[in-house]
Design an enzyme around this catalytic site. Structure first.
Site, PDB file in Angstrom:
ATOM      1  N   THR A  40      14.710  50.445 -34.161  1.00 23.19           N
ATOM      2  CA  THR A  40      15.101  50.149 -32.781  1.00 23.19           C
ATOM      3  C   THR A  40      15.719  51.360 -32.102  1.00 23.19           C
ATOM      4  OG1 THR A  40      17.020  49.110 -33.795  1.00 23.19           O
ATOM      5  CG2 THR A  40      15.373  47.672 -32.867  1.00 23.19           C
ATOM      6  N   HIS A  45      21.508  55.403 -38.542  1.00 21.10           N
ATOM      7  CA  HIS A  45      22.933  55.705 -38.542  1.00 21.10           C
ATOM      8  C   HIS A  45      23.485  55.405 -39.932  1.00 21.10           C
ATOM      9  CE1 HIS A  45      23.774  51.427 -38.149  1.00 21.10           C
ATOM     10  NE2 HIS A  45      22.959  51.388 -37.122  1.00 21.10           N
ATOM     11  N   HIS A  48      22.760  52.292 -41.902  1.00 22.64           N
ATOM     12  CA  HIS A  48      21.434  52.071 -42.475  1.00 22.64           C
ATOM     13  C   HIS A  48      21.312  52.622 -43.889  1.00 22.64           C
ATOM     14  CE1 HIS A  48      19.839  52.059 -38.172  1.00 22.64           C
ATOM     15  NE2 HIS A  48      19.350  50.956 -38.686  1.00 22.64           N
ATOM     16  N   LYS A  82      22.824  39.052 -35.146  1.00 24.94           N
ATOM     17  CA  LYS A  82      22.857  39.371 -33.716  1.00 24.94           C
ATOM     18  C   LYS A  82      23.452  38.183 -32.974  1.00 24.94           C
ATOM     19  CE  LYS A  82      20.652  43.211 -34.384  1.00 24.94           C
ATOM     20  NZ  LYS A  82      20.440  42.910 -35.820  1.00 24.94           N
ATOM     21  N   ARG A  86      17.613  39.880 -28.512  1.00 26.26           N
ATOM     22  CA  ARG A  86      17.310  41.296 -28.600  1.00 26.26           C
ATOM     23  C   ARG A  86      16.440  41.748 -27.434  1.00 26.26           C
ATOM     24  NH1 ARG A  86      16.075  44.424 -33.079  1.00 26.26           N
ATOM     25  NH2 ARG A  86      17.653  43.549 -34.391  1.00 26.26           N
ATOM     26  N   GLN A 175       8.532  38.564 -41.426  1.00 29.80           N
ATOM     27  CA  GLN A 175       9.044  39.340 -42.541  1.00 29.80           C
ATOM     28  C   GLN A 175       8.532  38.774 -43.865  1.00 29.80           C
ATOM     29  OE1 GLN A 175      13.110  40.603 -42.167  1.00 29.80           O
ATOM     30  NE2 GLN A 175      13.300  40.985 -44.356  1.00 29.80           N
ATOM     31  N   ASP A 196      22.609  40.232 -44.991  1.00 31.66           N
ATOM     32  CA  ASP A 196      22.153  39.427 -43.863  1.00 31.66           C
ATOM     33  C   ASP A 196      20.645  39.196 -43.908  1.00 31.66           C
ATOM     34  OD1 ASP A 196      21.597  42.086 -43.406  1.00 31.66           O
ATOM     35  OD2 ASP A 196      21.920  41.984 -41.241  1.00 31.66           O
ATOM     36  N   LYS A 231      34.278  47.506 -37.547  1.00 33.21           N
ATOM     37  CA  LYS A 231      32.900  47.650 -38.003  1.00 33.21           C
ATOM     38  C   LYS A 231      32.668  49.028 -38.610  1.00 33.21           C
ATOM     39  CE  LYS A 231      28.495  45.996 -36.245  1.00 33.21           C
ATOM     40  NZ  LYS A 231      27.709  45.695 -35.063  1.00 33.21           N
ATOM     41  N   LYS A 234      31.142  53.089 -36.911  1.00 26.87           N
ATOM     42  CA  LYS A 234      31.383  53.318 -35.487  1.00 26.87           C
ATOM     43  C   LYS A 234      32.611  54.202 -35.320  1.00 26.87           C
ATOM     44  CE  LYS A 234      28.487  50.120 -33.776  1.00 26.87           C
ATOM     45  NZ  LYS A 234      27.311  50.458 -33.027  1.00 26.87           N
ATOM     46  N   THR A 235      32.587  55.020 -34.310  1.00 26.53           N
ATOM     47  CA  THR A 235      33.790  55.743 -33.917  1.00 26.53           C
ATOM     48  C   THR A 235      33.970  55.502 -32.432  1.00 26.53           C
ATOM     49  OG1 THR A 235      32.640  57.762 -33.278  1.00 26.53           O
ATOM     50  CG2 THR A 235      33.309  57.576 -35.574  1.00 26.53           C
TER      51      THR A 235
END
Length: 426
Positions: A40, A45, A48, A82, A86, A175, A196, A231, A234-235
């Site tokens: 996506t 990041h 992943h 989510k 999306r 999937q 998940d 989370k 993240k920053t």
RNA sequence: GGGCAGUUACCCAAGUGGCCAAAGGGGGCUGACUGUAAAUCAGCUGGCAGACGCCUUCGGAGGUUCGAAUCCUUCACUGCCCA
């Protein structure tokens, strides 16, 4: 390294859940194992990487890893985890993303080894060929709506106000079909993923059993949590990407270095290939000399070198030392340019500093240190703004050419560690 | 298609004609302390001026009123119930 892949993963705290028989399967045969990822964005990041690094661990034990880009499923959107529907991406966007991510994967998986080289496939290659009626007959027939509704990913969304569309509801079937396809074409018998993904993966296992009478397996990794409850990955400035254009090696290094004490040992197990002894040593160091942050440093070094290379690591360390070590006023222009290479920067024409100069308030906004002049004033009043590492007390001050180090650079800083370099352009 | 409830700032959430740039909480930013930590404490948290003040914002549009987040009309979206 233990001789058993499953034990190794378990020791690292990577086993969240699995279908009975997985340990035996991994011990008994060299399997083809796949893990999907969402294209996506045009970069992976740090979030992943756990499943992908886990894939690399399995590869080291002789198994064959397959990374599956969700080019087709990415066009649908996985409802798992989510909270809202999306946005759908176009086919072109996704193809571009996959091509970019491919480069990053090469840092994690070995595509070159002769015996069990990693592979990258894109599920768009088979999903886009599907025809609706055939799909409903061949695949949809094997699932009851009751079964699908029972999945957590669906349940949580139905309980929420937003609900979910039929499109997202159908995601798990696609999937599941992926797994069947890879089972058929590549003999893939194990699918891994974040916890998940459990529902989606087991749907595939179910499908394979029903239509082929075969036994396929599922194994999922824990969600990466942080001790402070926020989370992971993240920053303040957003996600931590592997793409050096999006997250500079310096910031990448800093991200890992800033890991919470309570998380760092776990992360060493998740992300690095350090041995049990090495990690035990770092753990002891943390207990005795927490202020030295040896495990943090080891983690940051290892990750930065693996993703960005040794040169980038050296620079990131150098910059960190200069920025947090102290004195920058004695540095030469060349040193400054080098140290701040990775730090956010902006160019400023020299004329804007001529005469009385430019109000600092304006400069802070122009350089992107703060979003607005009000914010700039507030920050100065709070004592949070530094000009060339000296705290600013006068909110009305102006910056002129005299402030430029070596006539070329102005170092702005907000708070403890947010630097911005202003290059004065003549 | 019908009925009911709802839509407020980054998020949750109060506010039901002026005292509202809008309570409270969360988050975020900054400072002190420290190990570039955690915990703790303090300040700040729409924009422009920073002195008075001005401007934009309470789902969208229009209206009533001296004055609206608050009342009316209409549209959109969400949820629940009925068809």
């Amino acid at each position: 390294m233990p001789d058993n892949a499953f034990d190794e993963l378990q020791w690292r705290g990577l086993i969240f859940d699995y279908i009975e028989g997985v340990p035996e399967l991994l011990a008994r045969e060299k399997v083809t194992v796949y893990n999907g990822f969402d294209p996506t964005g045009d970069s992976l990041h740090v979030g992943h990487t756990v499943p992908l690094i886990a894939l690399a661990r399995l590869q080291r034990f002789g198994h064959t890893p397959v990374a599956v880009a969700g080019g087709g499923t990415g066009m649908i959107g996985d409802p798992s985890g989510k909270s809202a529907e999306r946005n759908l991406l176009t086919r072109e966007q996704i193809e571009y993303n996959v091509s970019r991510i491919k480069v990053q994967l090469a840092h994690l998986l070995d595509f070159e080894v002769k015996s069990n080289p990693a592979r990258l496939v894109n599920n768009a290659d088979w999903l886009l060929k599907l025809n609706l009626v055939d799909f409903l007959r061949d695949i949809g027939k094997h699932f009851t709506v009751n079964y699908m509704l029972a999945k957590d990913s669906v349940k949580t969304r139905i309980d929420r106000e937003e609900g979910l569309s039929f499109t997202e509801f159908s995601y798990m079937l696609l999937q599941a079909y992926d797994y069947l396809h890879l089972y058929d074409t590549m003999g893939c018998k194990l699918q891994t993923g974040g916890s998940d993904q459990w529902g989606n993966i087991t749907a595939g296992v179910e499908l394979i059993r029903r239509v082929r009478g075969g036994q396929a397996y599922a194994m999922v990794y824990p969600l990466i949590t942080k001790a402070d409850g926020t989370k992971f990955g993240k920053t303040e400035s957003g996600s931590v990407w592997l793409d050096p254009e999006k997250t500079s090696p310096y910031r990448f290094y800093q991200f890992w270095l800033n890991t919470d004490d309570r998380d760092v040992i776990r992360y060493l197990k998740f992300f690095t290939f350090f041995t049990r002894d090495e990690i035990a040593g770092l753990e002891a160091s943390l207990a005795e000399h927490p202020e030295q942050r040896a495990p943090h440093r080891a983690l940051a070094r290892d990750m930065t070198a693996r993703i960005h290379g040794e040169t980038a690591l050296a620079r990131a360390e150098q910059a960190s030392q200069a920025l947090f070590g102290g004195e920058i006023s004695g540095l030469s222009a060349a040193e400054i340019a080098d140290i701040f290479a990775d730090v956010p920067s902006c160019d400023l024409p020299a004329e804007r500093l001529s005469g009385p100069g430019m109000p600092l308030i304006d400069l802070l906004v122009t350089a992107g240190v703060v979003p607005s002049k009000s914010e700039a004033r507030r920050s100065i009043a709070d004592g949070g703004i530094y000009l060339n590492n000296v705290r600013v007390s006068d909110g009305a001050m102006s910056v002129s050419v005299e402030h430029a180090l070596e006539g070329q650079f102005i170092v702005l800083r907000k708070g403890r560690k947010n630097y911005t370099l202003v290059r004065v352009i003549r």
